[in-house]
Design an enzyme around this catalytic site. Structure first.
Site, short mmCIF file in Angstrom:
data_model
loop_
_atom_site.label_atom_id
_atom_site.label_comp_id
_atom_site.label_asym_id
_atom_site.label_seq_id
_atom_site.Cartn_x
_atom_site.Cartn_y
_atom_site.Cartn_z
N HIS A 144 0.85 -1.21 0.00
CA HIS A 144 0.00 0.00 0.00
C HIS A 144 0.88 1.25 0.00
O HIS A 144 0.65 2.19 -0.79
CB HIS A 144 -0.90 -0.04 1.24
CG HIS A 144 -1.89 1.08 1.32
ND1 HIS A 144 -3.21 0.93 0.99
CD2 HIS A 144 -1.76 2.37 1.70
CE1 HIS A 144 -3.86 2.08 1.16
NE2 HIS A 144 -2.98 2.97 1.60
N GLU A 145 1.91 1.28 0.85
CA GLU A 145 2.79 2.44 0.92
C GLU A 145 3.65 2.57 -0.33
O GLU A 145 3.93 3.68 -0.79
CB GLU A 145 3.67 2.36 2.17
CG GLU A 145 2.92 2.33 3.49
CD GLU A 145 2.03 3.55 3.70
OE1 GLU A 145 2.33 4.62 3.13
OE2 GLU A 145 1.02 3.44 4.41
N HIS A 181 1.60 4.33 -2.87
CA HIS A 181 1.54 5.77 -2.60
C HIS A 181 2.77 6.48 -3.19
O HIS A 181 2.65 7.57 -3.76
CB HIS A 181 1.47 6.04 -1.10
CG HIS A 181 0.10 5.95 -0.51
ND1 HIS A 181 -1.01 6.47 -1.11
CD2 HIS A 181 -0.34 5.39 0.66
CE1 HIS A 181 -2.08 6.24 -0.36
NE2 HIS A 181 -1.69 5.59 0.71
N GLU A 206 -6.42 6.37 -1.83
CA GLU A 206 -6.50 5.19 -0.97
C GLU A 206 -7.00 3.97 -1.76
O GLU A 206 -6.50 2.85 -1.58
CB GLU A 206 -7.42 5.45 0.23
CG GLU A 206 -6.84 6.43 1.24
CD GLU A 206 -5.57 5.93 1.90
OE1 GLU A 206 -5.34 4.70 1.91
OE2 GLU A 206 -4.81 6.76 2.40
#
Length: 518
Positions: A129-130, A133, A189
């Site tokens: 997830h990071e 980003h 997100e």
């Protein structure tokens, strides 16, 4: 004359011309305007990664093998990402369950989140997830929105009459200072969830772990557990909609299954789980210390040390408590231990430097404080180093350090402002006593004199006259026949006039003398 719509169009075009260019997002494949080039992303991430980690507890160094384990999981995912960046992964020594990514692929996960995860696939879900980003430029896009808005305001200001923009703060407090805890958009997100699960599949992990992880987050959020609400949820708010979307994504991926790695993960964090009570006692000790309950704080930190004797932060806190209680050599002994166990964390170096300065050990204090400031610039560090330089008779160096400390709005910043005035007021009175010009109703020049020195001053003298290349050409000079307290101002009507506003704009005033009111 420009209409409001045409003016906005001009503003947007001007801002786009100053900053913009088209690019294809390496993750989503969408065309988008990119104002921040990759070189700047990398520079921002590199510049801020160290100070941000320092400001959030420093790195967790008790178990180098755990850090290596997290790096290996992160590296496995980074290899399959759509954007090749110099990814880095670190564990922060903080109990708050959190994780964040800076531009350029600089990623951190807190110790407090690791102990809440169940398996390696869940860790992979967090790190993937990071990674998205960073890879999809979400942090850079947030910066760009700010830059674009500021650019639009600057362009409008030029067109409409001018606005002053200032960026004031300590090092690492400028561009990107809020990136580790920013609230991403729902779209960001969703992208990080969806593409993160794709990265998990590419790396061989079971993407269903991302669903289970979000279910845990939702349950904790609905239970309003304070630690969680102040951590990951601040920047990555969970929701049942995200759980449903993640579940749909797993189905879209064909329910592929994959590596879960529960036994491997539990083995990796075994020591962290075993010593969790030590960090809970440490957190309680910090709270008690902040509240002035020194005996309670000492008892709590002693319990923490008895459980995990290799944690530098515990000895650092005990040293601060000892210093607050009696300031004896036992405090230095604990701080020495903290520095020995973790020489790359700013806090014990800062406190030990302060104590050495107070004890007259200027050499040791200077070494500690400079090392602390190299890790994290702080007002406290600059202020203490200013005192060291002043004690060594290095007045110009002391002034430089106090000037840096004085940029802080804290009590230390205010103290630094006073020390500056004590050292520099006689030489540079205009730095500390400000002037402003105006006209009275009958057209005479009025001068406002404001004491910004942080200390009371006396014998203030002001020169007024036409502005020149070198400042103000003296036409009259007057004095203030009273002590001017810190933060106070007086207005003086001169005998220069009557004159027009346009002529008055050609005049200036400068403080030529001011002394400390002892």
């Amino acid at each position: 004359m420009l209409t409001s719509k045409r003016l906005m169009a001009v503003v947007l075009i001007a801002a786009s011309g100053l900053f913009g260019g088209c690019a294809v997002n390496p993750v989503t494949g969408k065309n988008e305007i990119a104002f921040v080039p990759e070189s700047q992303e990398l520079a921002i991430g590199q510049k801020n990664y160290g100070p941000y980690r320092q400001a959030q507890g420093g790195d967790y160094v008790v178990e180098p093998e755990l850090s290596q384990y997290v790096k290996s999981v992160g590296g496995r995912l980074a290899k399959v990402s759509d954007r090749k960046l110099p990814y880095e992964f670190s564990i922060l020594n903080d109990s708050t369950p959190n994780a964040w990514a800076l531009p350029g692929g600089k990623i951190s996960i807190n110790r407090g989140l690791l102990v809440e995860l169940d398996n390696e696939a869940e860790l992979a879900a967090v790190l993937a997830h990071e990674i998205v980003h960073a890879a999809a430029r979400h942090s850079a896009q947030a910066m760009e929105r700010g830059v674009f808005l500021q650019g639009a305001l600057v362009a409008a200001g030029v067109a409409l009459g001018g606005t002053d923009y200032r960026d004031v703060g300590m090092a690492a407090a400028g561009v990107g200072a809020q990136l580790t805890n920013q609230k991403f958009s729902r779209g960001d997100e969703s992208e990080a969830d969806a593409y993160g699960m794709q990265y998990m599949v590419r790396a061989g992990y079971d993407p269903a772990a991302a669903v289970r992880l979000q279910e845990t987050f939702v349950r904790l959020a609905e239970g309003k557990e304070a630690d969680w609400l102040s951590g990951l949820f601040a920047s990555h708010p969970p929701s049942r909609e995200r759980v449903a979307a993640n579940r749909e994504m797993v189905a879209k991926l064909g329910n592929p299954g994959g590596d879960v790695g529960q036994a491997r993960y539990q083995n990796a964090i075994a020591r962290l789980k075993r010593t969790k009570p030590a960090y809970e006692a440490y957190d309680e000790a910090r709270t008690a210390f902040k509240d002035g309950k020194l005996d309670t704080a000492m008892a709590k930190v002693d319990r923490a040390i008895s459980i995990e004797p290799k944690e530098a932060a515990f000895y650092g806190l005990r040293g601060e408590i000892q210093a607050a209680k009696n300031g004896d050599k036992s405090a230095l002994k604990d701080l020495d231990k903290a520095v020995a166990l973790n020489p790359d964390y700013f806090r014990p170096l800062l406190v030990r430097g302060y104590m050495r300065q107070e004890a007259g050990d200027t050499g040791g204090a200077e070494r500690d404080l400079k090392r602390s400031l190299s890790l994290l610039p702080t007002a406290e560090g600059y202020y203490s180093l200013g005192n060291v330089a002043a004690r060594q008779g290095k007045e110009s160096q002391a002034i430089g350090y106090f000037q840096k400390a004085a940029t802080s709005s804290s009590n230390v910043g205010k103290a630094a402002t006073k020390r500056l005035a004590q050292l520099d007021l006689n030489k540079n009175p205009a730095r500390y006593v400000a002037t402003a010009m105006g006209l009275s109703k009958d057209g005479y020049l009025v001068v406002k004199i404001a004491n910004e020195a942080g200390v009371a001053v006396r014998n203030v003298r002001v020169v007024v006259g036409p502005k020149s290349i070198n400042g103000v050409r003296k036409q009259i000079e007057f004095g203030i026949d009273r002590v001017l307290d810190a933060g106070k101002a007086v207005q003086v009507k001169t005998d220069l006039g009557p004159m027009s506003v346009s002529k008055a704009r050609g005049y200036g005033a400068v403080v030529s003398n001011a002394e400390l009111a002892r």
